[in-house]
Write a protein that holds these residues in place. Sequence first.
Motif, PDB file in Angstrom:
ATOM      1  N   GLU A  16      -7.906  10.916  12.395  1.00  0.00           N
ATOM      2  CA  GLU A  16      -7.915  11.160  13.837  1.00  0.00           C
ATOM      3  C   GLU A  16      -7.112  10.149  14.648  1.00  0.00           C
ATOM      4  OE1 GLU A  16      -9.219  13.916  14.988  1.00  0.00           O
ATOM      5  OE2 GLU A  16     -10.022  14.447  13.025  1.00  0.00           O
ATOM      6  N   GLY A  17      -6.791   9.038  14.056  1.00  0.00           N
ATOM      7  CA  GLY A  17      -6.092   7.995  14.797  1.00  0.00           C
ATOM      8  C   GLY A  17      -4.602   8.256  14.895  1.00  0.00           C
ATOM      9  N   ASP A  18      -3.958   7.367  15.595  1.00  0.00           N
ATOM     10  CA  ASP A  18      -2.502   7.433  15.653  1.00  0.00           C
ATOM     11  C   ASP A  18      -1.967   6.038  15.394  1.00  0.00           C
ATOM     12  OD1 ASP A  18      -3.361   6.283  17.984  1.00  0.00           O
ATOM     13  OD2 ASP A  18      -2.047   7.413  19.294  1.00  0.00           O
ATOM     14  N   GLY A  19      -0.731   5.969  15.098  1.00  0.00           N
ATOM     15  CA  GLY A  19      -0.139   4.675  14.790  1.00  0.00           C
ATOM     16  C   GLY A  19      -0.214   4.380  13.305  1.00  0.00           C
ATOM     17  N   GLU A  20       0.134   3.190  12.990  1.00  0.00           N
ATOM     18  CA  GLU A  20       0.244   2.760  11.598  1.00  0.00           C
ATOM     19  C   GLU A  20      -1.123   2.394  11.035  1.00  0.00           C
ATOM     20  OE1 GLU A  20       2.371  -0.933   9.313  1.00  0.00           O
ATOM     21  OE2 GLU A  20       3.438  -0.008  10.991  1.00  0.00           O
ATOM     22  N   ILE A  21      -1.309   2.703   9.755  1.00  0.00           N
ATOM     23  CA  ILE A  21      -2.529   2.309   9.051  1.00  0.00           C
ATOM     24  C   ILE A  21      -2.138   1.911   7.631  1.00  0.00           C
ATOM     25  CG2 ILE A  21      -3.080   4.663   8.340  1.00  0.00           C
ATOM     26  CD1 ILE A  21      -6.051   3.873   8.623  1.00  0.00           C
ATOM     27  N   GLN A  22      -2.789   0.904   7.136  1.00  0.00           N
ATOM     28  CA  GLN A  22      -2.552   0.462   5.764  1.00  0.00           C
ATOM     29  C   GLN A  22      -3.849   0.593   4.992  1.00  0.00           C
ATOM     30  OE1 GLN A  22      -0.913  -3.463   5.737  1.00  0.00           O
ATOM     31  NE2 GLN A  22       1.012  -2.818   6.669  1.00  0.00           N
ATOM     32  N   LEU A  23      -3.734   1.056   3.764  1.00  0.00           N
ATOM     33  CA  LEU A  23      -4.901   1.231   2.914  1.00  0.00           C
ATOM     34  C   LEU A  23      -4.865   0.263   1.749  1.00  0.00           C
ATOM     35  CD1 LEU A  23      -4.920   5.129   2.583  1.00  0.00           C
ATOM     36  CD2 LEU A  23      -6.233   3.733   4.167  1.00  0.00           C
ATOM     37  N   THR A  24      -6.039  -0.190   1.383  1.00  0.00           N
ATOM     38  CA  THR A  24      -6.146  -0.989   0.166  1.00  0.00           C
ATOM     39  C   THR A  24      -6.158  -0.028  -1.018  1.00  0.00           C
ATOM     40  OG1 THR A  24      -8.556  -0.900   0.108  1.00  0.00           O
ATOM     41  CG2 THR A  24      -7.557  -2.700   1.397  1.00  0.00           C
ATOM     42  N   ALA A  25      -6.010  -0.571  -2.211  1.00  0.00           N
ATOM     43  CA  ALA A  25      -6.066   0.265  -3.416  1.00  0.00           C
ATOM     44  C   ALA A  25      -7.436   0.938  -3.524  1.00  0.00           C
ATOM     45  CB  ALA A  25      -5.786  -0.586  -4.649  1.00  0.00           C
ATOM     46  N   GLN A  26      -8.484   0.232  -3.151  1.00  0.00           N
ATOM     47  CA  GLN A  26      -9.842   0.788  -3.196  1.00  0.00           C
ATOM     48  C   GLN A  26      -9.987   1.952  -2.199  1.00  0.00           C
ATOM     49  OE1 GLN A  26     -12.944  -1.917  -2.060  1.00  0.00           O
ATOM     50  NE2 GLN A  26     -14.565  -0.617  -2.873  1.00  0.00           N
ATOM     51  N   GLU A  27      -9.453   1.791  -0.989  1.00  0.00           N
ATOM     52  CA  GLU A  27      -9.511   2.856   0.014  1.00  0.00           C
ATOM     53  C   GLU A  27      -8.720   4.082  -0.457  1.00  0.00           C
ATOM     54  OE1 GLU A  27     -10.047   0.292   4.144  1.00  0.00           O
ATOM     55  OE2 GLU A  27      -8.038   0.591   3.306  1.00  0.00           O
ATOM     56  N   HIS A  28      -7.615   3.827  -1.099  1.00  0.00           N
ATOM     57  CA  HIS A  28      -6.810   4.930  -1.628  1.00  0.00           C
ATOM     58  C   HIS A  28      -7.608   5.711  -2.669  1.00  0.00           C
ATOM     59  CE1 HIS A  28      -3.679   6.860  -4.101  1.00  0.00           C
ATOM     60  NE2 HIS A  28      -3.149   7.097  -2.912  1.00  0.00           N
ATOM     61  N   GLU A  29      -8.328   5.028  -3.518  1.00  0.00           N
ATOM     62  CA  GLU A  29      -9.157   5.677  -4.531  1.00  0.00           C
ATOM     63  C   GLU A  29     -10.277   6.484  -3.887  1.00  0.00           C
ATOM     64  OE1 GLU A  29      -8.722   6.029  -7.822  1.00  0.00           O
ATOM     65  OE2 GLU A  29      -6.793   5.064  -7.419  1.00  0.00           O
ATOM     66  N   ILE A  30     -10.794   6.018  -2.771  1.00  0.00           N
ATOM     67  CA  ILE A  30     -11.846   6.738  -2.043  1.00  0.00           C
ATOM     68  C   ILE A  30     -11.279   8.021  -1.432  1.00  0.00           C
ATOM     69  CG2 ILE A  30     -13.343   6.621   0.004  1.00  0.00           C
ATOM     70  CD1 ILE A  30     -13.637   3.570  -0.709  1.00  0.00           C
ATOM     71  N   LEU A  31     -10.027   7.976  -1.007  1.00  0.00           N
ATOM     72  CA  LEU A  31      -9.407   9.155  -0.399  1.00  0.00           C
ATOM     73  C   LEU A  31      -9.197  10.290  -1.390  1.00  0.00           C
ATOM     74  CD1 LEU A  31      -6.676   7.897   2.077  1.00  0.00           C
ATOM     75  CD2 LEU A  31      -8.736   9.191   2.589  1.00  0.00           C
ATOM     76  N   ASN A  32      -8.970   9.974  -2.648  1.00  0.00           N
ATOM     77  CA  ASN A  32      -8.723  11.017  -3.642  1.00  0.00           C
ATOM     78  C   ASN A  32      -9.849  12.048  -3.698  1.00  0.00           C
ATOM     79  OD1 ASN A  32      -6.169  10.176  -4.399  1.00  0.00           O
ATOM     80  ND2 ASN A  32      -6.960   8.762  -5.934  1.00  0.00           N
ATOM     81  N   PRO A  33     -11.108  11.635  -3.881  1.00  0.00           N
ATOM     82  CA  PRO A  33     -12.172  12.655  -3.894  1.00  0.00           C
ATOM     83  C   PRO A  33     -12.343  13.342  -2.538  1.00  0.00           C
ATOM     84  CG  PRO A  33     -13.110  10.461  -4.216  1.00  0.00           C
ATOM     85  CD  PRO A  33     -11.623  10.326  -4.231  1.00  0.00           C
TER      86      PRO A  33
END
Length: 70
Positions: A16-33
Motif C-alpha cells: 500500500e505504500g509508495d516510494g522505495e522499500i528495502q527487504l531483508t532476506a528474511q522478509e523476502h522469504e516471508i513474502l514467498n508464501p
Amino acid sequence: MSELKHQHPFIEKLLEGDGEIQLTAQEHEILNPYFRLYFRADNMERKHIYFRGHTDCFSYLEKIAAFKKE
C-alpha cells in the motif's frame, strides 16, 4: 494472507505504500508464501467467475429458447 499481514506489517507497507522499500532476506522469504496464497486466491476467484459465466450463459440460452434442457 491476513494473518501474515498482521504478523508482518512490512507486507502492508510494501503493498500500500509508495516510494522505495528495502527487504531483508528474511522478509523476502516471508513474502514467498504470501504471494503463493495471493495467487491461489486470485485463481480461485477467476475460476468462480468463469464457471458463473457458463451458468449464466446456459440460463440465458434456455430463456431465449436457443436450446432445450433435457
